[in-house]
Write a protein that holds these residues in place. Sequence first.
Motif, PDB file in Angstrom:
ATOM      1  N   ILE A 253       0.831  -1.209   0.000  1.00 50.51           N
ATOM      2  CA  ILE A 253       0.000   0.000   0.000  1.00 50.51           C
ATOM      3  C   ILE A 253       0.867   1.262   0.000  1.00 50.51           C
ATOM      4  O   ILE A 253       0.475   2.281  -0.594  1.00 50.51           O
ATOM      5  N   LYS A 254       2.031   1.222   0.598  1.00 45.34           N
ATOM      6  CA  LYS A 254       2.908   2.400   0.550  1.00 45.34           C
ATOM      7  C   LYS A 254       3.435   2.622  -0.869  1.00 45.34           C
ATOM      8  O   LYS A 254       3.494   3.752  -1.359  1.00 45.34           O
ATOM      9  N   TRP A 255       3.792   1.538  -1.535  1.00 43.56           N
ATOM     10  CA  TRP A 255       4.269   1.666  -2.913  1.00 43.56           C
ATOM     11  C   TRP A 255       3.144   2.163  -3.817  1.00 43.56           C
ATOM     12  O   TRP A 255       3.352   3.055  -4.652  1.00 43.56           O
ATOM     13  N   ALA A 256       1.952   1.612  -3.650  1.00 47.10           N
ATOM     14  CA  ALA A 256       0.803   2.031  -4.459  1.00 47.10           C
ATOM     15  C   ALA A 256       0.469   3.505  -4.221  1.00 47.10           C
ATOM     16  O   ALA A 256       0.160   4.247  -5.159  1.00 47.10           O
ATOM     17  N   SER A 257       0.557   3.947  -2.983  1.00 49.67           N
ATOM     18  CA  SER A 257       0.274   5.350  -2.651  1.00 49.67           C
ATOM     19  C   SER A 257       1.286   6.278  -3.310  1.00 49.67           C
ATOM     20  O   SER A 257       0.942   7.383  -3.752  1.00 49.67           O
ATOM     21  N   LYS A 258       2.521   5.816  -3.406  1.00 48.14           N
ATOM     22  CA  LYS A 258       3.568   6.615  -4.045  1.00 48.14           C
ATOM     23  C   LYS A 258       3.313   6.755  -5.547  1.00 48.14           C
ATOM     24  O   LYS A 258       3.374   7.861  -6.103  1.00 48.14           O
ATOM     25  N   ILE A 259       3.016   5.666  -6.239  1.00 50.67           N
ATOM     26  CA  ILE A 259       2.849   5.760  -7.692  1.00 50.67           C
ATOM     27  C   ILE A 259       1.573   6.518  -8.073  1.00 50.67           C
ATOM     28  O   ILE A 259       1.468   7.042  -9.179  1.00 50.67           O
ATOM     29  N   LEU A 260       0.643   6.605  -7.138  1.00 49.50           N
ATOM     30  CA  LEU A 260      -0.572   7.390  -7.385  1.00 49.50           C
ATOM     31  C   LEU A 260      -0.413   8.852  -6.968  1.00 49.50           C
ATOM     32  O   LEU A 260      -1.351   9.638  -7.084  1.00 49.50           O
ATOM     33  N   GLY A 261       0.757   9.212  -6.453  1.00 52.02           N
ATOM     34  CA  GLY A 261       1.036  10.604  -6.107  1.00 52.02           C
ATOM     35  C   GLY A 261       0.456  11.067  -4.790  1.00 52.02           C
ATOM     36  O   GLY A 261       0.424  12.266  -4.514  1.00 52.02           O
ATOM     37  N   LEU A 262       0.049  10.116  -3.962  1.00 49.74           N
ATOM     38  CA  LEU A 262      -0.539  10.491  -2.669  1.00 49.74           C
ATOM     39  C   LEU A 262       0.523  10.764  -1.615  1.00 49.74           C
ATOM     40  O   LEU A 262       0.275  11.471  -0.640  1.00 49.74           O
ATOM     41  N   ILE A 263       1.702  10.175  -1.787  1.00 50.26           N
ATOM     42  CA  ILE A 263       2.839  10.447  -0.906  1.00 50.26           C
ATOM     43  C   ILE A 263       4.082  10.655  -1.776  1.00 50.26           C
ATOM     44  O   ILE A 263       4.106  10.251  -2.947  1.00 50.26           O
ATOM     45  N   ASN A 264       5.096  11.275  -1.214  1.00 48.86           N
ATOM     46  CA  ASN A 264       6.289  11.619  -1.995  1.00 48.86           C
ATOM     47  C   ASN A 264       7.284  10.473  -2.133  1.00 48.86           C
ATOM     48  O   ASN A 264       8.028  10.407  -3.113  1.00 48.86           O
ATOM     49  N   TYR A 265       7.313   9.584  -1.136  1.00 52.96           N
ATOM     50  CA  TYR A 265       8.259   8.469  -1.143  1.00 52.96           C
ATOM     51  C   TYR A 265       7.551   7.221  -0.624  1.00 52.96           C
ATOM     52  O   TYR A 265       6.600   7.318   0.164  1.00 52.96           O
ATOM     53  N   SER A 266       8.044   6.045  -1.050  1.00 48.58           N
ATOM     54  CA  SER A 266       7.473   4.787  -0.551  1.00 48.58           C
ATOM     55  C   SER A 266       8.346   4.178   0.540  1.00 48.58           C
ATOM     56  O   SER A 266       8.257   2.985   0.825  1.00 48.58           O
ATOM     57  N   THR A 267       9.154   5.011   1.180  1.00 51.57           N
ATOM     58  CA  THR A 267      10.088   4.552   2.214  1.00 51.57           C
ATOM     59  C   THR A 267       9.372   3.773   3.317  1.00 51.57           C
ATOM     60  O   THR A 267       8.295   4.168   3.777  1.00 51.57           O
ATOM     61  N   ILE A 268       9.981   2.676   3.713  1.00 51.43           N
ATOM     62  CA  ILE A 268       9.434   1.842   4.782  1.00 51.43           C
ATOM     63  C   ILE A 268      10.594   1.430   5.680  1.00 51.43           C
ATOM     64  O   ILE A 268      11.732   1.306   5.231  1.00 51.43           O
ATOM     65  N   ARG A 269      10.330   1.255   6.956  1.00 49.67           N
ATOM     66  CA  ARG A 269      11.413   0.952   7.901  1.00 49.67           C
ATOM     67  C   ARG A 269      11.658  -0.546   8.053  1.00 49.67           C
ATOM     68  O   ARG A 269      10.720  -1.344   8.045  1.00 49.67           O
ATOM     69  N   LEU A 270      12.927  -0.885   8.208  1.00 53.83           N
ATOM     70  CA  LEU A 270      13.301  -2.258   8.518  1.00 53.83           C
ATOM     71  C   LEU A 270      12.668  -2.687   9.842  1.00 53.83           C
ATOM     72  O   LEU A 270      12.468  -1.860  10.720  1.00 53.83           O
ATOM     73  N   PRO A 271      12.288  -3.955   9.951  1.00 50.01           N
ATOM     74  CA  PRO A 271      12.679  -5.063   9.082  1.00 50.01           C
ATOM     75  C   PRO A 271      11.846  -5.237   7.816  1.00 50.01           C
ATOM     76  O   PRO A 271      12.099  -6.170   7.050  1.00 50.01           O
ATOM     77  N   LEU A 272      10.832  -4.380   7.569  1.00 54.83           N
ATOM     78  CA  LEU A 272      10.117  -4.457   6.307  1.00 54.83           C
ATOM     79  C   LEU A 272      10.976  -3.839   5.216  1.00 54.83           C
ATOM     80  O   LEU A 272      11.771  -2.931   5.467  1.00 54.83           O
ATOM     81  N   THR A 273      10.808  -4.328   3.992  1.00 52.34           N
ATOM     82  CA  THR A 273      11.600  -3.869   2.865  1.00 52.34           C
ATOM     83  C   THR A 273      10.677  -3.399   1.739  1.00 52.34           C
ATOM     84  O   THR A 273       9.473  -3.672   1.757  1.00 52.34           O
TER      85      THR A 273
END
Length: 296
Positions: A253-273
């Motif tokens: 969902i973070k990646w999808a939000s990024k490609i739709l322009g809802l957020i500026n970056y799809s950055t996620i914290r470890l241990p998630l990648t």
Amino acid sequence: MFKGSIVALITPMDEKGKICKQSLKKLILYHIKNKTNAIVSVGTTGESSTLSKKEHINLVMRTIDLSEGKIPIIAGTGSNSTSESISMTQKFENSGISACLSVTPYYNRPTQKGLYLHFKEISKNTNLPQILYNVPIRTGCNLHIDTIAKLSKYKNIIGIKEASGDLSKVQKIINSVKNKYFLVISGDDETALDFIKLGGHGVISVTANIAAKEMYEMCTLALKKDFIRAEIINSYLNPLHKNLFLEPNPIPIKWASKILGLINYSTIRLPLTNLSKKNKILLKKIINNFLCIKNN
């Protein structure tokens, strides 16, 4: 107050992993515009497990400020420590928060007596409305129906987010709880419509992060028992429901939000990648199909 489509809001981060205030404001405005019924701030989807306590509190407070009273904010306050849960909950007394979402204690796997006493102690130490959160796949324990019924007798325990995946529990909870105002809310997008058909009051949704309008419309129609039109909307939401869990939430969902322009970056914290290349291709196709249907 908490019926319909409630978004389990992602926590936007910049390229260095710090909370992105600009994207947070954009997200909140998006949900106000599209009539999302409420926002859950710093729940599982909001990466509560990798935020510091200070970040957690500051993020909830900023979400309250940016919402300007235009949408109810529910704070994630659960922990596997009862004293920590009480402490976090009390941080939001008189903050303008509408309610707290409190997950069953994870990892230490308490008995039903332990679960009952845990939530009872939280309830006794705050005036804030409490929503129980049952998600056995993540916590290793399952809140039983008789325990839910006992907890519903406390006036500030107002409902439950039921994410066990067991639809048979919906009617059993409703029948066991004597408080007719007790909310029974789905924690699973894919079965949310069926959950509402069985008497549930809405869903705390991951999909709503990128399809806020459609989730609002589907839930609103379903609550009005207009199931035919609700089914039509849900039919083109279903591929999103399924594929937003290609990898552990909230990676997709973070990646999808990024490609739709809802957020500026799809950055996620470890241990998630970050989302894998093959799943980016698949999810992009699903999103494009959804946008084609939406725009026609």
